[in-house]
Enzyme design. Structure first.
Site, PDB file in Angstrom:
ATOM      1  N   ARG B  39       0.821  -1.218   0.000  1.00 20.97           N
ATOM      2  CA  ARG B  39       0.000   0.000   0.000  1.00 20.97           C
ATOM      3  C   ARG B  39       0.857   1.271   0.000  1.00 20.97           C
ATOM      4  O   ARG B  39       0.516   2.253  -0.649  1.00 20.97           O
ATOM      5  CB  ARG B  39      -0.956  -0.029   1.184  1.00 20.97           C
ATOM      6  CG  ARG B  39      -2.222  -0.752   0.828  1.00 20.97           C
ATOM      7  CD  ARG B  39      -2.862  -1.517   1.955  1.00 20.97           C
ATOM      8  NE  ARG B  39      -3.941  -2.335   1.401  1.00 20.97           N
ATOM      9  CZ  ARG B  39      -3.721  -3.511   0.820  1.00 20.97           C
ATOM     10  NH1 ARG B  39      -2.496  -3.992   0.703  1.00 20.97           N
ATOM     11  NH2 ARG B  39      -4.723  -4.200   0.307  1.00 20.97           N
ATOM     12  N   ASP B 147     -25.288  12.726   5.657  1.00 19.55           N
ATOM     13  CA  ASP B 147     -23.957  12.998   5.119  1.00 19.55           C
ATOM     14  C   ASP B 147     -23.818  14.510   4.969  1.00 19.55           C
ATOM     15  O   ASP B 147     -24.822  15.224   4.858  1.00 19.55           O
ATOM     16  CB  ASP B 147     -23.784  12.308   3.754  1.00 19.55           C
ATOM     17  CG  ASP B 147     -22.321  12.067   3.421  1.00 19.55           C
ATOM     18  OD1 ASP B 147     -21.887  10.895   3.502  1.00 19.55           O
ATOM     19  OD2 ASP B 147     -21.607  13.038   3.095  1.00 19.55           O
TER      20      ASP B 147
END
Lengths: 207, 284
Positions: B39, B147
């Protein structure tokens, strides 16, 4: 389908005005003091009221809310309101203060030179931890100054630990000098060795 | 491993793991070195760095949004139906059972998904309850998705999803709860869409969170790790107020409320670790 769609219920009642809020901050129930502490951050005179409440508050939950409100304000005055808690006998209170101070790095920065020179060893150790929240250049400068004058090995160890994480290449000479000053303390030599390895990553990068 | 990025050294690996731990609470042991290196290497390539030293310097300087990008690489910040299914199992096997034990009869069960992005999580909760909670017919259940981004909320209300979002949902459930639009997209059936409400919220705005009232369970995954310390504290206290006493909050797998706020109790269940607002009078 049994799931339902509903409007959100009424929000909890807000405190009516500043006087109500400040009175509740020290004289209300636990729930009222919690609500007043959260509201005070946005009120004129709120920092002073929060600082006074922090000195007398015994409920851990309300104390947390007071500290969070002070971090919302994040001024030198709110830092000064929190600082006495760094000297508290109670470990939870000290930790709460430390977390709050680390959450307002810009406001705490002007106070750090004095804190790192405080007569109380424990305060100096905690202040090294506060430096962990600063920008690397600021932390490196403050902690290297400390390493060159500090006589307590535990304080030096706390500073070295922070430098190992965020220190810059310029910390290398101060780290080496510190290791030489504590030949009887093998853990300092070991901590410096680790820090130098980490800092050398920065030195390689600069090169 | 790409040829132009050397393997991470032991010291570099320790530095990176320490950084990730302090920032997110995620712990990576030596056994995870390859996972971590893969990663980080992706981030090196994306940012144009050729050495870990240069890359760490940028992370330490906290410049740009690279810290956020790195954390994204470790949290798989992609949303899809039945993501982190273990928490949904915990919801029906433990959390709701606990809530209805102390909840007065006739009061609805309220569940909040925040941030809900394009709606995969709140719709997943609804489907999971319909499929897995035997008490589902005995209670009014209010599911709210919120949200800060109004565009994703529009998409959530529309309830249209592609294959990737549905990849973990069994075909039987896709057929039951979604209707095909074309070969590539499906829409949540009308009844289910009407059973989830959506709203805007900024988690650090007390007035906005308070307006949503109190919930029995809050799913708040993979957002607090992106806040700075001060905002995280404030958001945690707002969420605390949004919970009924005894209510639960579920965070992302890389997050720990214990590192953010002392207000909550840690609850370890068979399927998940969650955080509980203590009952009134339960603490000094």
């Amino acid at each position: 389908m049994p799931l339902i769609r509903r409007g959100a219920p009424e929000a909890p009642a807000n405190v009516k005005d500043d006087r109500d809020s400040f009175a509740l901050l020290t004289g209300g129930t636990d729930g009222e003091r919690w609500g007043a502490a959260r509201a005070a951050a946005t009120l004129p005179g709120g920092v002073e009221a929060l600082g006074a409440a922090l000195r007398s508050e015994t409920d851990a939950r309300v104390r947390t809310a007071i500290l969070t409100s002070l971090t919302r304000v994040a001024t030198p005055a709110s830092v000064d309101a929190v600082l006495p808690c760094l000297r508290a006998d109670d470990a939870d209170t000290r930790t709460g203060a430390l977390d709050a101070l680390r959450a307002m790095p810009r406001a705490v920065l002007p106070r750090l030179p004095d804190l790192l020179s405080d007569a109380d060893t424990d305060v100096r150790i905690l202040s090294c931890e506060i430096a962990r929240c600063l920008a690397p250049a600021e932390a490196t400068s403050l902690l290297c100054d400390l390493l060159d004058r500090e006589t307590d090995a535990n304080v030096c160890a706390a500073a070295i630990d922070v430098l190992a994480e965020i220190g810059q290449a310029g910390a290398e000479p101060a780290l080496r000098r510190c290791a030489k000053r504590f030949p009887q303390q093998p853990f300092i030599g070991f901590a410096v060795k680790v820090a130098l390895q980490r800092v050398s990553v920065q030195a390689d990068d600069a090169g | 491993m790409p040829a132009d990025v050397p393997p991470v050294t032991g010291e570099e690996f320790r530095v990176l793991c320490e950084f990730l731990y302090r920032r997110t609470g995620m712990v990576f042991t030596e056994a995870k070195r390859y996972y971590v290196q893969r990663r980080v290497t992706e981030r090196l390539q994306a940012t144009g760095f050729t050495s870990y030293a240069h890359y760490f310097a940028r992370l330490r300087a906290d410049s740009g949004d690279e810290i956020e990008q790195l954390i994204n690489a470790f949290t798989v910040n992609e949303t899809y139906f039945y993501r982190e299914e273990h928490q949904l199992r915990c919801l029906t096997s433990d959390l709701l059972r606990e809530r209805i034990r102390t909840k007065p009869r006739g009061r609805p069960i309220r569940i909040w998904s925040v941030p809900c992005s394009t709606g995969e999580e709140p719709y997943s909760i609804a489907i999971w309850l319909l499929e897995n909670w035997p008490e589902v017919d005995a209670y009014d259940i209010d599911i709210v998705g919120s949200d800060i981004d109004t565009q994703v909320l529009d998409a959530a209300r529309a309830g249209v999803f592609g294959k990737r979002a549905l990849m973990h949902l069994p075909p039987r459930l896709v057929n039951q709860y979604l209707e095909p639009l074309d070969g590539e997209q499906w829409r949540i059936v009308e009844d289910l869409r009407q059973s989830v409400s959506f709203s805007t919220v900024n988690l650090v705005e007390m007035a906005e969170t308070r307006a949503h009232g109190r919930f029995d369970v809050i799913f708040c995954r993979n957002v607090l790790i992106y806040f700075d310390d001060a905002s995280r504290r404030l958001a945690a206290e707002n969420l605390y107020e949004n919970l009924e006493p005894g209510g639960f909050i579920c965070l992302g797998h890389a997050e720990s409320m214990s590192r953010i706020s002392p207000l909550f109790d840690v609850c370890r269940y068979a399927d998940a670790i969650v955080y509980q607002r203590p009952m009134e009078g339960a603490r000094g």
